[in-house]
Enzyme design. Structure first.
Site, short mmCIF file in Angstrom:
data_model
loop_
_atom_site.label_atom_id
_atom_site.label_comp_id
_atom_site.label_asym_id
_atom_site.label_seq_id
_atom_site.Cartn_x
_atom_site.Cartn_y
_atom_site.Cartn_z
N GLU A 1 0.81 -1.22 0.00
CA GLU A 1 0.00 0.00 0.00
C GLU A 1 0.84 1.27 0.00
OE1 GLU A 1 -0.61 -2.60 1.94
OE2 GLU A 1 -2.72 -3.15 1.75
N PHE B 1 -11.99 -7.04 13.73
CA PHE B 1 -10.90 -7.51 12.89
C PHE B 1 -10.55 -6.43 11.86
CE2 PHE B 1 -9.54 -9.77 8.96
CZ PHE B 1 -8.30 -10.18 9.43
N GLN B 2 -9.30 -6.11 11.78
CA GLN B 2 -8.77 -5.08 10.87
C GLN B 2 -9.41 -3.72 11.08
OE1 GLN B 2 -8.70 -6.83 6.87
NE2 GLN B 2 -6.65 -7.58 7.35
N LYS C 1 -17.66 -0.57 5.62
CA LYS C 1 -18.05 -1.58 4.63
C LYS C 1 -19.55 -1.59 4.34
CE LYS C 1 -17.43 -6.39 3.38
NZ LYS C 1 -16.74 -7.65 3.64
N MET D 1 24.42 8.53 2.72
CA MET D 1 24.24 9.79 3.40
C MET D 1 24.51 9.63 4.90
SD MET D 1 23.86 12.88 2.88
CE MET D 1 22.94 13.54 1.50
C1 LIG Z 1 12.32 5.44 5.52
C2 LIG Z 1 13.61 6.08 5.89
N1 LIG Z 1 14.40 5.51 6.81
C3 LIG Z 1 15.59 6.07 7.13
C4 LIG Z 1 16.00 7.24 6.54
C5 LIG Z 1 17.31 7.88 6.93
N2 LIG Z 1 18.24 7.93 5.79
C6 LIG Z 1 18.42 9.02 5.05
S1 LIG Z 1 19.49 8.81 3.80
C7 LIG Z 1 19.77 7.21 4.24
C8 LIG Z 1 20.70 6.35 3.46
C9 LIG Z 1 20.18 6.03 2.12
O1 LIG Z 1 21.02 5.06 1.53
P1 LIG Z 1 20.93 4.74 0.00
O2 LIG Z 1 19.54 4.60 -0.42
O3 LIG Z 1 21.83 3.60 -0.29
O4 LIG Z 1 21.46 6.06 -0.68
P2 LIG Z 1 22.90 6.76 -0.67
O5 LIG Z 1 22.87 7.78 0.41
O6 LIG Z 1 23.93 5.72 -0.46
O7 LIG Z 1 22.98 7.39 -2.02
C10 LIG Z 1 19.03 6.88 5.37
C11 LIG Z 1 19.07 5.58 6.04
C12 LIG Z 1 15.10 7.82 5.60
N3 LIG Z 1 15.39 8.97 4.98
N4 LIG Z 1 13.95 7.21 5.27
#
Ligand SMILES: Cc1ncc(C[n+]2csc(CCOP(=O)(O)OP(=O)(O)O)c2C)c(N)n1
Lengths: 163, 569
Positions: free
Chosen positions: B50, B112-113, B162, B478
């Site tokens: 979803e 439920f749900q 529903k 990052m």
């Molecule tokens: C749902 C979610 N969980 C955690 C984060 C924190 N976060 C920001 S950037 C990042 C790393 C992303 O890694 P990747 O997709 O491999 O991209 P890169 O930075 O290596 O280009 C994380 C964990 C987020 N932005 N969104």
């Protein structure tokens, strides 16, 4: 600074939660909140007592206005207004305290609305300071129970909040 | 005509000219699905989760001027959708979410749900409704579409128990909506606009700072016209990319935490700032105290009064619809006798040219290892700047924003506000449905892509020719960058071990997968994907330099001019 914010909103399920949720989500404080339907049952009128810097109060009113269920918002404290709160306070009233309590209630223009051998139930209305003053004026140990409605307020003269 | 609630819902959507519903079925929405089955005007897109349905509907909105619609079942269907709804809310994306709910008589009994959908989503929707009577369905759906797209747009959710699906009533789709408590401001205040024009014309170092509002209101052309008329520099926010052509000589590029040197320096040195459809976000202005301490006049135009004077003091607030305000700004500039002092303006452009000389986006490239920036540059070349680019969150997102030059609005789709990893692939799907003839690329990272990788299956089912550009650095890059810069190289949980073989994974889903390890193969691989496999989904797994960092960078809490540049290291 303390502010009295008056809100006219749709009398819909969930409208109250939208307002209170906004305050908690954005970290605004609520000292008291009162709400009840108006003469037009499709609308409710709410009074919130909050405090914060001018910037925060400005944000609060803007954010409230953004809620779809909110019809109008005014900060009553910006101009002449009246505020009232109702308190029911149950006190121990025996021996010499019985007369003293009656006297205090009279001085504060309260009404004793329930009486037992040992207690009085005093009804008081006024602004917050007056109710606080009553609590401070009587012997703390004699207070059995208090319940306050929170403040409701209205602008003076032709300051009118209407849809 | 007397119809069942389920028939009414579908009829309403048809009346709203909905082409696609992104969704996932379940018990509480079975009546609605049954009605969908019986008609062929609206196409249902079955996703695999979803969250993806919501991101797809969101991107369908972002990449077109239409409203995305999604449908989920009660309980887990809704909770799975919440991240998507919050993502759309934070970026003010118009969208309508229909959710199933347990039958009215079960509500509040922990059925439920069952979940408190209205309660759970309240803080992340523009508005939501629980419909309790079949007669309210049509008016509520009408309101939902109206609320979603007017004023400051946003997602609106309609929760439908529903039993309403089988209840019957007379159907008539309301022609108009009026909500007494909702009257979004349209025209800006003329007096304020006049003041703004005066300030701009008296400026010595004027700057236009344009945000996502330009995209949402489809006013890129008007903004461009105004900027050309005044001959002043323009900077775009991450959400505003494409709102002013990146290749225009008046563009100083993106500003903010990873903005260009010239954009951030212009922002700090401007004496008159015209902020338009932007909200002085913390990732944009850095430390608000530092930002606020610089003397300058700020004109702030926004449709949402609460965005004005929220984080910075404003001298000329203008609340209004950008379309009208820009028209009037342009008209008043035309009508006025004055002109910005050409000498001052020339000197200002000279300053900017000096800042541009820093070439803050340059990076070192060898012949051994692929630099991620290079991949985005090549993507730009190969697609002629004409692709819709979606992104996830991380370094790759910033590189995509920095190196793909967006000249047109609604081409850059990213979760700027909430920063939702997992947005990219489902967003690319939504973009494909809204723009079947435009190439769509998803620039992602090996961390983010795995957050909604199951959608490769949806892409197969609907033959969506998304090109996945995976900048695979084997790190949550990052996070690793922050750990390197601010946590003494302690890489806590930012190395992603046991990555899948993305080529095989793509193939397993029935797509084309290509792994690219050498710089000289970057461009050929992109060409192969966009030309040879034009009509197929191609998963391009670029093994990039794991140590590359995003520069320039303004560390959190610092002032905008305190940028760390690549050359400083
Ligand atoms: C749902 C979610 N969980 C955690 C984060 C924190 N976060 C920001 S950037 C990042 C790393 C992303 O890694 P990747 O997709 O491999 O991209 P890169 O930075 O290596 O280009 C994380 C964990 C987020 N932005 N969104």
């Amino acid at each position: 600074m303390r502010h009295l914010i008056s809100i006219l909103l749709e009398n819909e399920a969930g409208a109250l939660a939208r307002v209170s949720g906004l305050f908690s989500a954005r970290g605004y404080n609520i000292e008291s909140l009162t709400v009840a339907p108006t003469e037009d049952p499709s609308m409710s009128r709410m009074t919130i007592v909050s405090s914060g810097s001018d910037d925060i109060i400005e944000q609060i009113t803007k954010q409230l206005n953004k809620l779809i269920d909110v019809i109008k918002v005014v900060d009553l404290s910006e101009a002449a207004h009246v505020e009232r709160e109702l308190m029911l306070i149950k006190v121990r009233a025996t021996g010499k305290d019985r007369d003293e309590m009656k006297r205090m209630s009279d001085i504060f223009r309260g009404r004793i609305i329930d009486v037992t051998d040992a207690t009085y139930l005093v009804e008081l209305t006024g602004d917050t300071a007056k109710l606080d003053a009553f609590i401070n004026a009587i012997d703390k140990d004699l207070i059995l129970e208090t319940v306050r409605t929170g403040v409701c307020g209205i602008g003076r003269g032709d300051r009118i909040l209407k849809a | 005509m007397v119809l069942t609630g389920a028939e009414i819902v579908i009829r309403c959507l048809q009346e709203e000219k909905v082409e696609f519903i992104f969704g996932y079925p379940g018990g509480s929405v079975l009546h609605l699905y049954d009605e969908l089955f019986k008609q062929d005007k609206i196409k249902h897109i079955l996703v695999r989760h979803e969250q993806a349905a919501v991101h797809a509907a969101d991107a369908y909105s972002r990449s077109s001027q239409k409203i995305g619609v999604c449908m989920v079942t009660s309980g887990p269907g809704v909770t799975n959708a919440v991240t998507g709804i919050a993502t759309a809310y934070t970026d003010s994306i118009p969208m309508v979410v229909l959710s199933g709910q347990v039958p009215t008589s079960y509500i509040g009994q922990d059925a439920f749900q069952e979940c408190d959908t209205v309660g759970i989503t309240r803080p992340c929707v523009k508005h939501n409704f629980l419909v309790k009577d079949v007669r309210d369905l049509a008016p509520t759906i009408k309101k939902a579409f109206y609320l979603a797209k007017t004023g400051r747009p946003g997602p609106v959710l309609v929760d439908i128990p529903k039993d309403l699906g089988v209840d019957k009533c007379e159907f008539e789709y309301p022609k108009t909506v009026s909500i007494r408590s909702y009257n979004p401001v349209t025209k800006g205040h003329s007096g304020q606009i006049k003041k703004a024009v005066q300030l701009l014309l008296e400026a010595k170092r004027p700057l236009i700072y344009a945000g996502g509002g330009i995209i949402l209101s489809d006013t890129a052309e008007k903004l461009t016209k105004l900027a050309h008329l005044l001959e002043v520099p323009v900077t775009n926010t991450l959400m505003g990319l494409g709102g002013f052509p990146a290749t225009d000589k008046q563009s100083v590029g993106m500003l903010g935490m990873h903005g260009t040197y010239e954009a951030n320096m212009s922002m700090q040195h401007a004496d008159v700032l015209l902020a338009i459809g932007a909200r002085f976000d913390d990732r944009v202005i850095g430390n608000p105290e530092n930002f606020g301490s610089i003397p300058r006049k700020i004109i702030h135009v926004d449709i949402d009064p609460s965005s004005i004077a929220k984080r910075v003091k404003v001298d000329v607030p203008i609340v209004g619809n950008l379309n009208d305000v820009l028209d009037e700004l342009i008209a008043q500039v035309h009508a006025s006798e004055g002109k910005i002092d050409p000498k001052a303006l020339a000197a200002w452009w000279k300053d900017i040219d000096v800042w541009r000389e820093k070439k803050s986006l340059k990076y070192k490239m060898g012949s051994e290892i692929i630099m991620p920036q290079y991949v985005v540059e090549k993507l730009y070349e190969v697609t002629g700047g004409e692709a819709i680019v979606t992104s996830d969150v991380g370094q790759h997102q910033m590189w995509a924003a920095q190196y793909y030059k967006f000249d047109k609005p609604r081409r850059w789709l990213n979760s700027g506000g909430l920063g939702t990893m997992g947005f990219g692939l489902p967003a690319a799907m939504g973009a494909c449905f809204a723009n079947p003839n435009t190439p769509v690329a998803c620039v992602t990272g090996e961390g983010s892509i795995q957050m909604n990788i199951q959608e490769l299956s949806t892409c197969k089912q609907f033959r969506l020719p998304v090109k996945i550009v995976n900048l695979n650095n084997r790190y949550l890059g990052m996070v690793r960058q922050w750990q390197e810069m601010f946590y003494g190289n302690r890489y806590a949980e930012s190395y992603v071990d046991a990555l899948p073989d993305f080529v095989k994974l793509a193939e397993a889903y029935g797509h084309v997968g290509i792994q690219i390890t050498s710089p000289s193969d970057v461009e050929p691989a992109l060409r192969e994907a966009f030309v040879k496999h034009k009509n197929e989904l191609v998963f391009l797994d670029f093994l990039t330099d794991p140590t590359a960092n995003v520069f320039p960078m303004v560390a959190a809490g610092k002032g905008l001019s305190e940028m760390i540049l690549a050359e400083d290291l």
